[in-house]
Design a protein around this motif. Structure first.
Motif, PDB file in Angstrom:
ATOM      1  N   ARG A  90     -32.513  52.761  -4.060  1.00  0.00           N
ATOM      2  CA  ARG A  90     -32.109  52.685  -5.538  1.00  0.00           C
ATOM      3  C   ARG A  90     -30.523  53.856  -4.074  1.00  0.00           C
ATOM      4  O   ARG A  90     -30.147  54.551  -3.285  1.00  0.00           O
ATOM      5  CB  ARG A  90     -32.430  53.755  -5.360  1.00  0.00           C
ATOM      6  CG  ARG A  90     -31.580  54.493  -6.771  1.00  0.00           C
ATOM      7  CD  ARG A  90     -32.875  55.584  -7.907  1.00  0.00           C
ATOM      8  NE  ARG A  90     -32.059  56.385  -8.700  1.00  0.00           N
ATOM      9  CZ  ARG A  90     -32.369  56.904  -9.525  1.00  0.00           C
ATOM     10  NH1 ARG A  90     -33.920  56.838 -10.087  1.00  0.00           N
ATOM     11  NH2 ARG A  90     -31.745  58.295 -10.332  1.00  0.00           N
TER      12      ARG A  90
ATOM     13  N   LYS B  13     -30.396  49.673  -8.540  1.00  0.00           N
ATOM     14  CA  LYS B  13     -32.164  49.626  -7.604  1.00  0.00           C
ATOM     15  C   LYS B  13     -31.992  47.843  -7.757  1.00  0.00           C
ATOM     16  O   LYS B  13     -32.000  47.419  -8.031  1.00  0.00           O
ATOM     17  CB  LYS B  13     -33.009  49.989  -9.061  1.00  0.00           C
ATOM     18  CG  LYS B  13     -33.984  50.198  -8.308  1.00  0.00           C
ATOM     19  CD  LYS B  13     -35.476  50.814  -9.068  1.00  0.00           C
ATOM     20  CE  LYS B  13     -36.942  51.073  -8.789  1.00  0.00           C
ATOM     21  NZ  LYS B  13     -38.297  50.947  -9.578  1.00  0.00           N
TER      22      LYS B  13
ATOM     23  N   ASP C 278     -27.071  55.520  -5.364  1.00  0.00           N
ATOM     24  CA  ASP C 278     -25.739  56.625  -6.298  1.00  0.00           C
ATOM     25  C   ASP C 278     -24.512  55.841  -6.166  1.00  0.00           C
ATOM     26  O   ASP C 278     -23.814  55.947  -5.554  1.00  0.00           O
ATOM     27  CB  ASP C 278     -26.304  57.670  -6.006  1.00  0.00           C
ATOM     28  CG  ASP C 278     -25.371  58.913  -7.024  1.00  0.00           C
ATOM     29  OD1 ASP C 278     -25.479  58.453  -8.602  1.00  0.00           O
ATOM     30  OD2 ASP C 278     -25.598  60.137  -7.262  1.00  0.00           O
TER      31      ASP C 278
ATOM     32  N   ASP D 186     -27.899  62.549 -17.117  1.00  0.00           N
ATOM     33  CA  ASP D 186     -27.609  61.213 -16.866  1.00  0.00           C
ATOM     34  C   ASP D 186     -26.400  60.313 -15.482  1.00  0.00           C
ATOM     35  O   ASP D 186     -25.835  60.406 -15.944  1.00  0.00           O
ATOM     36  CB  ASP D 186     -27.804  60.082 -17.742  1.00  0.00           C
ATOM     37  CG  ASP D 186     -28.568  58.929 -17.053  1.00  0.00           C
ATOM     38  OD1 ASP D 186     -28.692  58.849 -16.133  1.00  0.00           O
ATOM     39  OD2 ASP D 186     -28.428  58.014 -18.216  1.00  0.00           O
ATOM     40  N   ARG D 187     -27.000  59.703 -15.014  1.00  0.00           N
ATOM     41  CA  ARG D 187     -25.936  59.185 -12.934  1.00  0.00           C
ATOM     42  C   ARG D 187     -25.828  57.596 -13.349  1.00  0.00           C
ATOM     43  O   ARG D 187     -27.076  56.956 -13.618  1.00  0.00           O
ATOM     44  CB  ARG D 187     -26.540  59.621 -11.998  1.00  0.00           C
ATOM     45  CG  ARG D 187     -26.477  61.355 -12.389  1.00  0.00           C
ATOM     46  CD  ARG D 187     -26.457  62.186 -10.378  1.00  0.00           C
ATOM     47  NE  ARG D 187     -25.380  61.333  -9.733  1.00  0.00           N
ATOM     48  CZ  ARG D 187     -23.658  62.035  -9.432  1.00  0.00           C
ATOM     49  NH1 ARG D 187     -24.114  62.941  -9.953  1.00  0.00           N
ATOM     50  NH2 ARG D 187     -23.416  61.403  -8.552  1.00  0.00           N
ATOM     51  N   LYS D 188     -24.929  57.408 -12.577  1.00  0.00           N
ATOM     52  CA  LYS D 188     -24.604  55.904 -12.868  1.00  0.00           C
ATOM     53  C   LYS D 188     -25.722  55.565 -11.099  1.00  0.00           C
ATOM     54  O   LYS D 188     -25.357  55.562 -10.433  1.00  0.00           O
ATOM     55  CB  LYS D 188     -23.413  55.375 -12.976  1.00  0.00           C
ATOM     56  CG  LYS D 188     -23.155  54.256 -12.306  1.00  0.00           C
ATOM     57  CD  LYS D 188     -21.801  53.494 -13.051  1.00  0.00           C
ATOM     58  CE  LYS D 188     -21.150  53.716 -11.993  1.00  0.00           C
ATOM     59  NZ  LYS D 188     -19.611  53.869 -12.943  1.00  0.00           N
ATOM     60  N   TRP D 189     -26.795  54.260 -11.605  1.00  0.00           N
ATOM     61  CA  TRP D 189     -27.040  54.209 -10.009  1.00  0.00           C
ATOM     62  C   TRP D 189     -27.071  52.048 -10.199  1.00  0.00           C
ATOM     63  O   TRP D 189     -27.235  52.011 -11.353  1.00  0.00           O
ATOM     64  CB  TRP D 189     -28.355  54.633  -9.661  1.00  0.00           C
ATOM     65  CG  TRP D 189     -29.206  55.419 -11.013  1.00  0.00           C
ATOM     66  CD1 TRP D 189     -29.564  56.767 -11.217  1.00  0.00           C
ATOM     67  CD2 TRP D 189     -30.498  54.815 -10.718  1.00  0.00           C
ATOM     68  NE1 TRP D 189     -30.424  56.732 -12.535  1.00  0.00           N
ATOM     69  CE2 TRP D 189     -30.979  55.225 -12.203  1.00  0.00           C
ATOM     70  CE3 TRP D 189     -30.538  53.216 -10.610  1.00  0.00           C
ATOM     71  CZ2 TRP D 189     -32.001  54.207 -12.888  1.00  0.00           C
ATOM     72  CZ3 TRP D 189     -31.781  52.424 -11.632  1.00  0.00           C
ATOM     73  CH2 TRP D 189     -32.460  53.414 -12.183  1.00  0.00           C
TER      74      TRP D 189
ATOM     75  N   ASP E  38     -22.353  57.164  -8.054  1.00  0.00           N
ATOM     76  CA  ASP E  38     -21.475  58.358  -8.635  1.00  0.00           C
ATOM     77  C   ASP E  38     -20.982  59.219  -7.867  1.00  0.00           C
ATOM     78  O   ASP E  38     -19.988  59.951  -7.388  1.00  0.00           O
ATOM     79  CB  ASP E  38     -22.286  59.050  -9.539  1.00  0.00           C
ATOM     80  CG  ASP E  38     -22.054  58.322 -11.457  1.00  0.00           C
ATOM     81  OD1 ASP E  38     -21.131  57.822 -11.052  1.00  0.00           O
ATOM     82  OD2 ASP E  38     -22.622  59.189 -12.005  1.00  0.00           O
ATOM     83  N   GLY E  39     -21.879  59.080  -6.129  1.00  0.00           N
ATOM     84  CA  GLY E  39     -22.110  59.848  -5.503  1.00  0.00           C
ATOM     85  C   GLY E  39     -20.688  58.642  -4.498  1.00  0.00           C
ATOM     86  O   GLY E  39     -20.677  59.675  -3.135  1.00  0.00           O
TER      87      GLY E  39
ATOM     88  N   GLN F 191     -24.116  56.212   2.179  1.00  0.00           N
ATOM     89  CA  GLN F 191     -25.970  55.973   1.251  1.00  0.00           C
ATOM     90  C   GLN F 191     -26.613  55.190   1.824  1.00  0.00           C
ATOM     91  O   GLN F 191     -27.413  54.112   1.576  1.00  0.00           O
ATOM     92  CB  GLN F 191     -25.770  55.998   0.207  1.00  0.00           C
ATOM     93  CG  GLN F 191     -24.736  56.829  -0.852  1.00  0.00           C
ATOM     94  CD  GLN F 191     -25.371  56.623  -2.307  1.00  0.00           C
ATOM     95  OE1 GLN F 191     -25.404  56.772  -2.666  1.00  0.00           O
ATOM     96  NE2 GLN F 191     -23.996  57.176  -3.070  1.00  0.00           N
TER      97      GLN F 191
END
Length: 238
Positions: free
Chosen positions: A59, A7, A61, A2-5, A63-64, A38
């Motif tokens: 959305r 929206k 990301d 699971d990642r942190k995003w 974590d990116g 992004q």
């Protein structure tokens, strides 16, 4: 994993001017990014007015982006669609929102709605940008929340038995500032109350004798015949 995003939905503007010199109404669109990375672009608003609405969900990301949460910035570039005759698209306003501020209100994963002022390229206000957002935050590893939220007490507070060496010890409790009362061990702040048999005023004077008067007594009334000789005969004067 699971990642942190984050929206974004319901993105809209109010009172955003395009500064067109040909009195045209160009369509406005938004370019959204995190720290300039992004980048995602919404579709142009078809109305071409100062109150654009973009229904495209965005959305991003988190974590990116190689940066801690307190250094992440959500950036909006509001652009006006133009033709080659007027030099193409141009920037009409910018909005920068710290991600840490959004986490303060929406860190529980609930949907929040916020509004921010749009700043024109010349630094002047140019309307308001509003949007709704929601975070997806993965749960912390087991034991990580306790390690972060429950530090050892000794790291922030002195031990209970520690005493201060910068001030003298307080005086004994038995010391008073006024003479004590008859009760032993009691600290008195006022003089003791006198016993009940002690009078607070001098005693009253004895009752005045009615015979005693402030004026001398009148002379005794004597018999008028007391001045005559003892062998006088009262009948001889008749």
């Amino acid at each position: 994993m699971d990642r942190k995003w984050i929206k974004l939905t319901s993105i809209s503007g109010r009172g955003v001017r395009s500064f067109s010199l040909l009195f045209l109404k160009p369509s406005l669109y938004a370019v959204v990014s995190v720290n300039g990375l992004q980048k995602q672009t919404t579709s142009p608003d078809p109305t071409g007015g100062e109150n654009p609405v973009w229904f495209n969900p965005v959305r991003l990301d988190l974590d990116g982006v190689d940066a801690p949460d307190q250094d992440l910035v959500l950036e909006f570039d509001l652009m006006a669609s133009g033709s080659l005759l007027i030099g193409g698209d141009w920037l009409v306003g910018k909005v920068s929102v710290p991600v840490g501020d959004l986490l303060t209100e929406g860190g529980d994963g609930s949907v929040r709605h916020v509004s921010y002022q749009v700043t024109a390229p010349d630094g002047k206000p140019n309307g308001v940008l509003s949007f709704s957002y929601k975070f997806n935050l993965p749960p912390l590893p087991r034991g990580m929340d306790l390690a972060v939220t429950s530090p050892p007490p000794a790291a922030y507070y002195p031990p209970p038995e520690a005493t201060s060496a910068f001030y003298p010890p307080p005086p004994p409790v038995a010391v008073g500032y006024y003479p004590p009362t008859q009760t032993p061990g009691h600290v008195a702040y006022y003089p003791p109350i006198p016993p009940e048999d002690v009078a607070c005023y001098p005693p009253l004077p004895p009752p005045v004798d009615p015979a005693a008067c402030c004026y001398p007594p009148p002379p005794a009334v004597r018999d008028p015949y007391s001045y005559l000789p003892e062998n006088w005969d009262r009948r001889s004067y008749r």
